[in-house]
Design an enzyme around this catalytic site. Structure first.
Site, PDB file in Angstrom:
ATOM      1  N   HIS A  32       0.824  -1.113  -0.051  1.00  0.00           N
ATOM      2  CA  HIS A  32       0.158   0.011   0.019  1.00  0.00           C
ATOM      3  C   HIS A  32       0.875   1.417   0.023  1.00  0.00           C
ATOM      4  O   HIS A  32       0.600   2.329  -0.771  1.00  0.00           O
ATOM      5  CB  HIS A  32      -0.995  -0.039   1.246  1.00  0.00           C
ATOM      6  CG  HIS A  32      -2.011  -0.773   1.268  1.00  0.00           C
ATOM      7  ND1 HIS A  32      -3.630  -0.313   0.997  1.00  0.00           N
ATOM      8  CD2 HIS A  32      -2.047  -2.216   1.167  1.00  0.00           C
ATOM      9  CE1 HIS A  32      -4.201  -1.371   0.794  1.00  0.00           C
ATOM     10  NE2 HIS A  32      -3.346  -2.482   0.932  1.00  0.00           N
ATOM     11  N   ASP A  41      -3.849   6.910   2.260  1.00  0.00           N
ATOM     12  CA  ASP A  41      -4.703   5.712   2.128  1.00  0.00           C
ATOM     13  C   ASP A  41      -6.057   5.694   2.342  1.00  0.00           C
ATOM     14  O   ASP A  41      -6.448   6.237   3.301  1.00  0.00           O
ATOM     15  CB  ASP A  41      -3.794   4.433   2.626  1.00  0.00           C
ATOM     16  CG  ASP A  41      -4.210   3.057   2.107  1.00  0.00           C
ATOM     17  OD1 ASP A  41      -3.318   2.453   1.592  1.00  0.00           O
ATOM     18  OD2 ASP A  41      -5.580   2.742   2.082  1.00  0.00           O
TER      19      ASP A  41
HETATM   20  C1  LIG Z   1      -7.382  -3.313  -1.135  1.00  0.00           C
HETATM   21  O1  LIG Z   1      -8.794  -4.059  -0.802  1.00  0.00           O
HETATM   22  C2  LIG Z   1      -8.874  -4.735   0.398  1.00  0.00           C
HETATM   23  C3  LIG Z   1      -8.180  -5.015   1.173  1.00  0.00           C
HETATM   24  C4  LIG Z   1      -8.440  -5.978   2.557  1.00  0.00           C
HETATM   25  C5  LIG Z   1      -7.083  -6.462   3.287  1.00  0.00           C
HETATM   26  O2  LIG Z   1      -5.992  -5.771   2.855  1.00  0.00           O
HETATM   27  C6  LIG Z   1      -4.755  -6.120   3.803  1.00  0.00           C
HETATM   28  C7  LIG Z   1      -3.839  -5.688   3.280  1.00  0.00           C
HETATM   29  C8  LIG Z   1      -2.681  -5.979   3.981  1.00  0.00           C
HETATM   30  O3  LIG Z   1      -1.343  -5.484   3.574  1.00  0.00           O
HETATM   31  C9  LIG Z   1      -2.718  -6.758   5.034  1.00  0.00           C
HETATM   32  C10 LIG Z   1      -3.840  -6.995   5.644  1.00  0.00           C
HETATM   33  O4  LIG Z   1      -4.196  -7.946   6.638  1.00  0.00           O
HETATM   34  C11 LIG Z   1      -5.005  -7.012   4.805  1.00  0.00           C
HETATM   35  C12 LIG Z   1      -6.297  -7.326   5.260  1.00  0.00           C
HETATM   36  C13 LIG Z   1      -7.468  -6.955   4.416  1.00  0.00           C
HETATM   37  O5  LIG Z   1      -8.666  -7.627   4.750  1.00  0.00           O
HETATM   38  C14 LIG Z   1      -8.777  -8.182   5.722  1.00  0.00           C
HETATM   39  O6  LIG Z   1      -8.069  -9.394   5.970  1.00  0.00           O
HETATM   40  C15 LIG Z   1      -8.254 -10.350   7.159  1.00  0.00           C
HETATM   41  C16 LIG Z   1      -7.376 -11.095   7.128  1.00  0.00           C
HETATM   42  O7  LIG Z   1      -6.138 -10.868   6.778  1.00  0.00           O
HETATM   43  C17 LIG Z   1      -9.497 -10.254   7.483  1.00  0.00           C
HETATM   44  O8  LIG Z   1     -10.129 -11.444   6.325  1.00  0.00           O
HETATM   45  C18 LIG Z   1     -10.557  -9.347   7.226  1.00  0.00           C
HETATM   46  O9  LIG Z   1     -11.884  -9.561   7.579  1.00  0.00           O
HETATM   47  C19 LIG Z   1     -10.309  -8.293   5.970  1.00  0.00           C
HETATM   48  O10 LIG Z   1     -11.117  -7.329   5.912  1.00  0.00           O
HETATM   49  C20 LIG Z   1      -9.543  -6.168   2.669  1.00  0.00           C
HETATM   50  C21 LIG Z   1     -10.498  -5.574   1.707  1.00  0.00           C
HETATM   51  C22 LIG Z   1     -10.347  -5.075   0.539  1.00  0.00           C
HETATM   52  O11 LIG Z   1     -11.383  -4.527  -0.218  1.00  0.00           O
END
Ligand SMILES: COc1cc(-c2[o+]c3cc(O)cc([O-])c3cc2O[C@@H]2O[C@H](CO)[C@H](O)[C@H](O)[C@H]2O)ccc1O
Ligand SMILES: O=c1ccn([C@@H]2O[C@H](COP(=O)(O)OP(=O)(O)O)[C@@H](O)[C@H]2O)c(=O)[nH]1
Length: 449
Positions: free
Chosen positions: A19, A118
């Protein structure tokens, strides 16, 4: 295109995954076009060290890294949970950035004239309002995924009780009739809706209409329906990418000799593998992937970040030493532009997809989490520029079939044609009179006040 206005832009970076890097790339473009603007790049020390070492920015001295607290208490013992450092950081916001902005103002002696963050950082709307300055949010992923977060309430109410009916499609959202509920990130209509990350994304969708502009690492022509719908909901939507095409070609390091190795291969003859900066497939999937490459005798260049797991492939590498090459890091932009690369086996992170489109390389996707399943659906069913692995995980047979499909079948030929069309549109967007170039000029006016 240069502006002479003076000003001080506070930049708030999300320090995990990829990011901060695209945000710094955008700041570098803005700084080169507005040399009298000062940029304070607020980010954790660990992420600043990484991105400022990898991204070459014009040495005009107007971009200064400021380290903010990462949320990890003194003496903290990590549990090993993969999300722990992310959630500690989220918990410490927005105070970390408010303190960082105060220090940047004190050090520069200049009031902030614009806040660039961001898009995750939904609280930037309040910070910008308190300072009486514009808020520009950067979404580092696909237009489709930001739209999902803008429509979270409608998705939850429409799929209520059916969130687990994962085959439901989002036909009630403009441009999303081919998207399934199962493609969505956890926290939208399934998973833990109260998790810190899920709450942040939900808040983001509610606060973005307050942003003066939403900038994106994408281009208008990639999805007119969704982008036009976003424009109807937000003040300004500025696609100013693909960043890797919009920025001047950068010198790059190739310590492992990837490009000379690729030069020895025929056009569209080999597979490039990489799963981004966070993820490594499980040992079983790694072995299945390796067996498929060996069985199909597909030459491969594999960027393998996790040194603790690479010895799992020792025997495979001994047998395939003349077939493939494993490296800890590759100049991915240049690899994907190399004529020898016939397919990109990827986790479907947005920067990787955008770079594969810019290079005209069809994909075999194995999404893991977050926006990756959604990106994989766009690749396979909307743009038809690749496939997802059968069953969502690497198996020897499934991967062999995917390789055959891309390299030998009529469908693979169609994918190459389709991605060639998108590649052309991407290059037109960043040309002198292209849509992304025009949008960048507008962005420059907003940022420079
Ligand atoms: C970019 O669109 C996204 C990203 C995410 C997202 O992005 C993300 C980026 C990172 O560098 C580290 C992360 O841990 C991360 C997590 C993430 O989503 C979340 O992931 C979690 C598990 O790692 C869990 O599933 C949580 O519910 C998610 O929201 C999310 C959505 C986007 O549209
Ligand atoms: O060996 C590597 C591995 C990754 N990358 C870059 O790292 C970024 C990965 O971003 P992506 O959004 O695909 O995945 P994430 O790291 O967010 O999971 C892309 O810009 C790649 O070009 C690279 O240059 N060389």
């Amino acid at each position: 295109m240069q502006v002479t206005k003076q000003g001080h832009v506070a930049v708030l970076a999300f320090p995990f995954g990829t990011h901060a890097a695209p945000l710094l790339t955008l700041v570098g473009r803005l700084s080169a076009a507005a040399p009298n603007l000062k940029f304070s790049f607020l980010n954790t020390a660990k992420s600043n060290e990484k991105v400022f070492s990898k991204i070459k920015i014009a040495e005009n001295g107007n971009i200064k890294a400021h380290n903010v607290y990462d949320g990890v208490p003194e003496g903290h013992v990590f549990s090993g949970h993969p999300l722990e450092s992310v959630e500690l950081f989220l918990k410490a916001m927005p105070e970390t950035f408010k303190n960082g902005v105060k220090e940047a103002v004190k050090e520069s002696g200049m009031k902030v004239t614009c806040l660039l963050s961001d898009a995750f950082f939904w609280f930037s709307g309040d910070m910008a309002a308190e300072m009486g300055v514009p808020w520009v949010a950067l979404w580092t992923a696909a237009p489709c995924s930001i739209s999902v977060h803008m429509y979270t309430d409608l998705i939850r109410s429409t799929l209520k009780g059916n969130g687990e009916n994962v085959d439901q499609t989002l036909k009630f959202i403009p441009g999303m009739s081919a998207i399934h509920a199962k493609d969505l990130p956890d926290g939208v209509c399934h998973g833990n809706l109260e998790a810190p990350f899920s709450c942040m994304l939900d808040n983001m969708g509610r606060m973005l209409p307050r942003a003066t502009a939403l900038a994106m690492n994408s281009f208008e022509e990639i999805d007119h329906t969704i982008i036009d719908d976003l424009k109807s909901k937000l003040k300004m939507v500025l696609n100013v990418g693909p960043f890797n095409l919009a920025s001047p070609p950068q010198s790059f390091s190739d310590e492992s000799g990837c490009i000379p190795w690729l030069d020895k291969h025929r056009a569209s003859s080999l597979a490039y593998l990489c799963f981004g900066s966070i993820l490594t497939p499980s040992p079983n999937e790694l072995m299945a992937l390796a067996e498929a490459l060996e069985a199909q005798k597909v030459p491969f260049l594999w960027s393998f970040r996790d040194s603790s797991k690479v010895q799992l492939l020792d025997k495979f590498l001994e047998r395939t030493s003349t077939l493939g090459k494993i490296v800890p890091w590759s100049p991915q932009l240049q690899v994907l532009e190399h004529a020898s690369v016939g397919v990109f086996i990827t986790h479907a992170g947005w920067n990787s997809i955008s770079e594969s489109i810019a290079g005209g390389v069809p994909m075999i996707c194995r999404p893991f989490f977050a926006d990756q399943p959604l990106n994989g659906r766009l690749v396979e069913d909307i743009w038809k520029i690749g496939v997802n692995v059968e069953g969502g995980v690497f198996t020897k047979c499934g991967t062999m079939r995917a390789l055959d499909l891309v390299f030998k079948a009529e469908q693979g030929k169609m994918m190459r044609e389709n991605i060639g069309i998108l590649k052309k549109k991407a290059r037109e967007a960043v040309a002198t009179d292209g849509s992304s170039t025009k949008n960048f000029k507008t962005l420059l006016e907003v940022v420079s006040g």
